[in-house]
Write a protein that holds these residues in place. Structure first.
Motif, PDB file in Angstrom:
ATOM      1  N   ALA A 167       0.829  -1.208   0.000  1.00 32.25           N
ATOM      2  CA  ALA A 167       0.000   0.000   0.000  1.00 32.25           C
ATOM      3  C   ALA A 167       0.861   1.254   0.000  1.00 32.25           C
ATOM      4  CB  ALA A 167      -0.933  -0.011   1.208  1.00 32.25           C
ATOM      5  N   SER A 168       1.892   1.257   0.810  1.00 31.60           N
ATOM      6  CA  SER A 168       2.773   2.424   0.880  1.00 31.60           C
ATOM      7  C   SER A 168       3.500   2.647  -0.438  1.00 31.60           C
ATOM      8  CB  SER A 168       3.779   2.254   2.011  1.00 31.60           C
ATOM      9  OG  SER A 168       4.656   3.364   2.061  1.00 31.60           O
ATOM     10  N   ALA A 169       3.935   1.564  -1.070  1.00 30.30           N
ATOM     11  CA  ALA A 169       4.633   1.685  -2.351  1.00 30.30           C
ATOM     12  C   ALA A 169       3.718   2.285  -3.412  1.00 30.30           C
ATOM     13  CB  ALA A 169       5.154   0.322  -2.801  1.00 30.30           C
ATOM     14  N   ARG A 170       2.446   1.859  -3.438  1.00 29.12           N
ATOM     15  CA  ARG A 170       1.495   2.446  -4.403  1.00 29.12           C
ATOM     16  C   ARG A 170       1.300   3.928  -4.133  1.00 29.12           C
ATOM     17  NH1 ARG A 170      -1.134  -2.541  -3.454  1.00 29.12           N
ATOM     18  NH2 ARG A 170      -2.540  -1.562  -1.932  1.00 29.12           N
ATOM     19  N   LEU A 171       1.200   4.284  -2.857  1.00 29.51           N
ATOM     20  CA  LEU A 171       1.035   5.688  -2.481  1.00 29.51           C
ATOM     21  C   LEU A 171       2.246   6.510  -2.908  1.00 29.51           C
ATOM     22  CD1 LEU A 171      -0.239   8.059  -0.953  1.00 29.51           C
ATOM     23  CD2 LEU A 171       0.654   7.060   1.178  1.00 29.51           C
ATOM     24  N   THR A 172       3.431   6.045  -2.578  1.00 27.04           N
ATOM     25  CA  THR A 172       4.646   6.774  -2.938  1.00 27.04           C
ATOM     26  C   THR A 172       4.793   6.877  -4.454  1.00 27.04           C
ATOM     27  OG1 THR A 172       5.801   6.230  -0.897  1.00 27.04           O
ATOM     28  CG2 THR A 172       7.170   6.713  -2.806  1.00 27.04           C
ATOM     29  N   ALA A 173       4.459   5.812  -5.167  1.00 24.32           N
ATOM     30  CA  ALA A 173       4.550   5.843  -6.630  1.00 24.32           C
ATOM     31  C   ALA A 173       3.642   6.906  -7.217  1.00 24.32           C
ATOM     32  CB  ALA A 173       4.197   4.473  -7.206  1.00 24.32           C
ATOM     33  N   LYS A 213      11.862  -1.487  -4.897  1.00 26.24           N
ATOM     34  CA  LYS A 213      11.412  -2.326  -6.010  1.00 26.24           C
ATOM     35  C   LYS A 213       9.901  -2.239  -6.183  1.00 26.24           C
ATOM     36  CE  LYS A 213      15.170  -5.719  -5.734  1.00 26.24           C
ATOM     37  NZ  LYS A 213      15.530  -7.110  -5.360  1.00 26.24           N
ATOM     38  N   LEU A 214       9.184  -2.241  -5.056  1.00 24.21           N
ATOM     39  CA  LEU A 214       7.729  -2.139  -5.114  1.00 24.21           C
ATOM     40  C   LEU A 214       7.289  -0.775  -5.649  1.00 24.21           C
ATOM     41  CD1 LEU A 214       6.792  -3.817  -1.711  1.00 24.21           C
ATOM     42  CD2 LEU A 214       6.327  -4.727  -3.999  1.00 24.21           C
ATOM     43  N   VAL A 215       7.973   0.289  -5.232  1.00 20.72           N
ATOM     44  CA  VAL A 215       7.630   1.624  -5.722  1.00 20.72           C
ATOM     45  C   VAL A 215       7.864   1.710  -7.229  1.00 20.72           C
ATOM     46  CG1 VAL A 215       8.144   4.089  -5.601  1.00 20.72           C
ATOM     47  CG2 VAL A 215       8.094   2.734  -3.504  1.00 20.72           C
ATOM     48  N   ARG A 216       9.003   1.189  -7.689  1.00 23.25           N
ATOM     49  CA  ARG A 216       9.296   1.233  -9.134  1.00 23.25           C
ATOM     50  C   ARG A 216       8.267   0.442  -9.923  1.00 23.25           C
ATOM     51  NH1 ARG A 216      14.671   0.299  -7.036  1.00 23.25           N
ATOM     52  NH2 ARG A 216      15.814   2.287  -7.009  1.00 23.25           N
ATOM     53  N   ARG A 217       7.881  -0.714  -9.395  1.00 22.85           N
ATOM     54  CA  ARG A 217       6.881  -1.530 -10.091  1.00 22.85           C
ATOM     55  C   ARG A 217       5.540  -0.799 -10.152  1.00 22.85           C
ATOM     56  NH1 ARG A 217       5.613  -7.239  -7.520  1.00 22.85           N
ATOM     57  NH2 ARG A 217       4.314  -5.959  -6.128  1.00 22.85           N
ATOM     58  N   ALA A 218       5.142  -0.188  -9.039  1.00 24.17           N
ATOM     59  CA  ALA A 218       3.883   0.547  -9.016  1.00 24.17           C
ATOM     60  C   ALA A 218       3.951   1.794  -9.883  1.00 24.17           C
ATOM     61  CB  ALA A 218       3.533   0.931  -7.570  1.00 24.17           C
ATOM     62  N   ARG A 219       5.135   2.395  -9.965  1.00 21.35           N
ATOM     63  CA  ARG A 219       5.296   3.625 -10.755  1.00 21.35           C
ATOM     64  C   ARG A 219       5.094   3.364 -12.237  1.00 21.35           C
ATOM     65  NH1 ARG A 219       5.182   7.464 -13.250  1.00 21.35           N
ATOM     66  NH2 ARG A 219       6.454   9.369 -13.216  1.00 21.35           N
ATOM     67  N   THR A 220       5.442   2.181 -12.709  1.00 21.01           N
ATOM     68  CA  THR A 220       5.338   1.869 -14.137  1.00 21.01           C
ATOM     69  C   THR A 220       4.041   1.155 -14.492  1.00 21.01           C
ATOM     70  OG1 THR A 220       6.563  -0.203 -13.795  1.00 21.01           O
ATOM     71  CG2 THR A 220       7.842   1.749 -14.402  1.00 21.01           C
ATOM     72  N   ALA A 221       3.228   0.825 -13.485  1.00 22.47           N
ATOM     73  CA  ALA A 221       1.956   0.140 -13.742  1.00 22.47           C
ATOM     74  C   ALA A 221       0.928   1.131 -14.267  1.00 22.47           C
ATOM     75  CB  ALA A 221       1.453  -0.508 -12.454  1.00 22.47           C
ATOM     76  N   PRO A 222      -0.023   0.661 -15.086  1.00 23.63           N
ATOM     77  CA  PRO A 222      -1.104   1.547 -15.545  1.00 23.63           C
ATOM     78  C   PRO A 222      -1.853   2.122 -14.357  1.00 23.63           C
ATOM     79  CG  PRO A 222      -1.117  -0.529 -16.748  1.00 23.63           C
ATOM     80  CD  PRO A 222      -0.154  -0.710 -15.614  1.00 23.63           C
TER      81      PRO A 222
END
Length: 237
Positions: A167-173, A213-222
């Protein structure tokens, strides 16, 4: 919030700074046309007694719950127009989710972050991203950052759950996407890395490699549009 070092620092946000002087200067300049009209349009609401219109209950992260922090723990701004946002600061509450909410609603606490992320992955927003939260213990870093608290204790690795990291990674992304912040450790930092701080969070058990890694993955997701979501009725923890 986070664990504190032995020495105790001071948060310069409680002082009247250069922005207050700029606003005063803008009011004077209005009569002499020193400032451009568009600049005055952006600053008019900062004249004493004038508030920028706010939509009660609006959040900047879709799915977040709105619970307002005490207005003693943050100050109104117009970011990123008046202060550029180029950083996310990671905190740990050193307590429960509910205790952090109560602290940020307490005007005597004199500190709060924009968001709190629970161990179950729930996200609560307490301060709008356009405003300056008193969370970093450093005025400059407060003005240029978004602060995220995470429920738990720095010495308990089990507190940092999969749901919390995700959840935090999605938020930061989403924050990084909104303000074009690079996804790296120069721009996503821990509270301990803020100059002059007396805190140690997020501590040695926060897995930075995993988180980034989670932030980068979320950052590139649609993603869906990043505009603030439809307001919901404010709630209390």
């Amino acid at each position: 919030m986070g664990a504190r070092r032995a020495s105790k620092g001071k948060d310069g946000d409680r002082r009247i700074g250069r922005r207050a002087l700029i606003v005063g200067g803008a009011a004077t300049a209005a009569g002499t046309a020193v400032l451009a009209r568009d600049e005055l349009a952006r600053l008019w609401w900062r004249v004493p007694g004038v508030d920028k219109p706010r939509e009660q209950g609006a959040v900047d992260f879709t799915g977040a719950r709105w619970v307002a922090a005490s207005d003693a723990n943050w100050r109104r701004a117009d970011r990123p127009d008046d202060y550029g946002i180029d950083m996310v600061i990671v905190h740990v509450t050193q307590g429960s989710f509910d205790s952090a909410v109560r602290a940020f609603q307490d005007p005597g606490h004199k500190a709060a972050t924009h968001y709190i992320v629970g161990q179950d992955g729930r996200v609560t927003q307490m301060i709008r991203e356009l405003d300056v939260a008193y969370h970093a213990g450093n005025r400059d870093y407060n003005e240029r950052s978004v602060g995220i608290e995470h429920e738990g204790f720095v010495d308990r690795p089990q507190d940092f759950t999969d749901e919390m990291y995700e959840a935090s990674a999605r938020l930061t992304a989403r924050i990084c996407a909104r303000y074009d912040i690079p996804v790296d450790r120069e721009h996503i930092i821990g509270h301990i890395e803020v100059p002059g701080t007396d805190h140690t969070d997020p501590g040695p058990h926060w897995d930075w490699d995993r988180y980034m890694k989670l932030v980068r993955r979320a950052r590139t997701a649609p993603t869906a549009p990043t505009a603030p979501s439809t307001p919901t009725a404010p709630t209390r923890a």
